[in-house]
Design a protein around this motif. Sequence first.
Motif, mmCIF file in Angstrom:
data_model
loop_
_atom_site.group_PDB
_atom_site.id
_atom_site.type_symbol
_atom_site.label_atom_id
_atom_site.label_comp_id
_atom_site.label_asym_id
_atom_site.label_seq_id
_atom_site.Cartn_x
_atom_site.Cartn_y
_atom_site.Cartn_z
ATOM 1 N N SER A 1 1.915 6.290 -7.252
ATOM 2 C CA SER A 1 0.585 6.753 -7.666
ATOM 3 C C SER A 1 0.592 8.164 -7.907
ATOM 4 O O SER A 1 -0.156 8.969 -8.521
ATOM 5 C CB SER A 1 -0.641 6.315 -6.938
ATOM 6 N N ASP A 2 1.502 8.946 -7.067
ATOM 7 C CA ASP A 2 1.602 10.297 -7.174
ATOM 8 C C ASP A 2 2.983 10.918 -7.057
ATOM 9 O O ASP A 2 3.411 11.507 -6.316
ATOM 10 C CB ASP A 2 1.197 10.897 -5.828
ATOM 11 N N VAL A 7 2.525 12.855 1.852
ATOM 12 C CA VAL A 7 2.246 11.686 0.944
ATOM 13 C C VAL A 7 1.684 10.520 1.419
ATOM 14 O O VAL A 7 0.811 9.900 0.608
ATOM 15 C CB VAL A 7 3.905 11.164 0.473
ATOM 16 N N LEU A 8 1.768 10.030 2.630
ATOM 17 C CA LEU A 8 1.287 8.767 2.989
ATOM 18 C C LEU A 8 -0.046 9.080 3.940
ATOM 19 O O LEU A 8 -0.858 8.146 4.286
ATOM 20 C CB LEU A 8 2.269 8.071 4.104
ATOM 21 N N ARG A 37 2.360 1.748 -3.307
ATOM 22 C CA ARG A 37 1.311 2.131 -4.320
ATOM 23 C C ARG A 37 1.150 3.527 -4.182
ATOM 24 O O ARG A 37 0.964 4.319 -5.234
ATOM 25 C CB ARG A 37 -0.005 1.176 -4.365
ATOM 26 N N THR A 38 0.771 4.056 -2.994
ATOM 27 C CA THR A 38 0.640 5.515 -2.609
ATOM 28 C C THR A 38 1.705 6.278 -3.275
ATOM 29 O O THR A 38 1.412 7.419 -4.127
ATOM 30 C CB THR A 38 0.497 5.550 -1.151
ATOM 31 N N ASP A 72 4.212 3.717 8.984
ATOM 32 C CA ASP A 72 2.889 3.508 8.478
ATOM 33 C C ASP A 72 2.687 2.054 8.682
ATOM 34 O O ASP A 72 1.643 1.719 9.121
ATOM 35 C CB ASP A 72 2.727 3.881 7.152
ATOM 36 N N GLU A 109 0.840 -3.087 -10.282
ATOM 37 C CA GLU A 109 1.731 -3.071 -9.021
ATOM 38 C C GLU A 109 3.175 -3.520 -9.527
ATOM 39 O O GLU A 109 3.871 -4.406 -9.181
ATOM 40 C CB GLU A 109 1.335 -3.767 -7.815
ATOM 41 N N ASP A 119 0.791 -1.225 0.136
ATOM 42 C CA ASP A 119 -0.002 0.024 -0.128
ATOM 43 C C ASP A 119 0.845 1.206 -0.020
ATOM 44 O O ASP A 119 0.438 2.152 -0.814
ATOM 45 C CB ASP A 119 -0.858 0.078 1.181
ATOM 46 N N VAL A 120 1.973 1.248 0.942
ATOM 47 C CA VAL A 120 2.603 2.097 0.869
ATOM 48 C C VAL A 120 3.396 2.581 -0.551
ATOM 49 O O VAL A 120 3.500 3.660 -1.178
ATOM 50 C CB VAL A 120 3.975 2.078 1.894
#
Length: 568
Positions: free
Chosen positions: A192-193, A308-309, A188-189, A280, A237, A185-186
């Motif tokens: 993605s940005d 960001v997170l 991907r986050t 996180d 991913e 998840d981290v």
Amino acid sequence: MSADDSPHILSEQARDAAGSTGEGEEAGGADGDFRAFWADVVADEIEARDPDDPIVIKGGVSPSGVAHLGNFNEIMRGYFVAAVLRERGHEVRQVFTSDDKDPLRKLPRKLANADGDIVGLGEVDAGALGRNLGKPYTAIPDPFGERESYAAHFAALLKADADRLGVPVEMVSNTELYADGDFDDVTRTVLSDLEGVRAVLSQYQDKVDEEYVPFNPICAECGKVTETVTAVDPEAETVDYACTDMEVGDEVIEGCGHEGTATFREGKLPWRLEWPGQWDVLGVDFEPFGKDHAEGSWPSGVDVARNVLGVEPPVPMVYEWFTLNGEPLSSSAGNVVTVPELLDLIEPEVLRYFFALHPKKARDLDVERLDQLVDRFDRFERAYFGEVDDEDLTAFAERAYPFVVGRADDPPTEKPVRLPYTFAAVLGMVDDPDFRERLARDEGHVPEDADEEVVAAALSRVEQARNWAERTENEYDYRLQTDLPDAAFDDDVAAALDDLADFVAAGHDGDAIQAEMYETARAHDVDVGDFFAAGYRLFFDDTQGPRLGEFLGELERDYVVARLRREA
């Protein structure tokens, strides 16, 4: 970053509130209230955030060389805070991350074996390291051939050290976190940005440009970590990459040129993203770290965490580095000491005491003057039992001592019998355990009614002090002869020895005996050097040794008198 995010705040508050408390500047309080122990200040800050249990305390290290005492800083700082929180009724999880998916960038000059002994590369399979530069530590064979990887060897050393000091720490492998999908998840986050991440990181790193992609795939062909990402697919991913060269200072680790595709689990985030990513993933509430991170990695970590997170950074605390023998700790320069090495010289509680002192103050661990550290611990211990007229030290001891000796749940009520460290070194010159006990009792360091267990515990310091004398080759590195050496002396020297025996028999202390040796030699027209040499021959069967008069003052009087009179 706001002032409230400064990692210096807690330690500054504690220092300022302490003022000049003397032996440790241990006091402090976030709300202006006096706090005798800095770990209480940190615990207050953590509780102020109303965290859920278990409270997570973290430290971390890259397994790049010898697992030395400097690597243990975060474990011990975290230990005291965790112990305070547990005392307050919280469930606490103390974790220590091994950043073992990082690449090995250069060969260490020294390593430590499974027992913690420092060895050179010539004593291991150095090729196991040299052939694998650029690969993750977990992909590199253990050069000792004992563990599944070099990273596992290093982590096992730290865990063994924690066990030796009674610290219940959980070792966490970054490689496993990625492999288990905890970082999915981290990652991907982040990927993605890219525009937002670049905007944040560009404030802290010059190399961040519009082409920068913060992900390091592991090449499927050669196994090395590469920094060249050519395309990103967050939904699938995956990233596309090219295995290019990696610059390490003036050296270059060559890439194989392979082009391929890696999943998020087949690579890693750069440090400035990975660190807040760990906060996180692990739900970190508190993390201590060295001052090298305070002005760089920490501010960027705060920024990444929030912007960001979307998570809050943990409560921070920066600690000062300590030096070893007046010089910075350095594996490459060989200026390191391991936990097992120190525990050959001092008790675990003395080492824990060293870390219990205020973390904001720089300190030197001088192995040659280790007796001074032990003396300070002994005074700290006496202060806990109300035997020292120092209000600030007593307040610190009353609060911290149960944690230092690992008995927060059952605070000690009886002071242990401790031999002064240098006196223990004197006893270390004697091989006969019964004679050691006689000397300790004769000097009043062991109570008359002490049972065998108490005596054994008190005398356990002797071997540590003896090891210290041998390691530093100091004035205590001699062996007292149990039997009378076979030595003949001229009549004038023999007469001087007899007179000195009478002086000792009269009950004078070591300083007086030392001075009298000069007077006695002159009175008998004996060369002072020859007279001291005669004394060394009688007691050490050698021509030199420690300051003889002071040493004789530490020994049993009847024994000294008999030996000076050449009586068996």
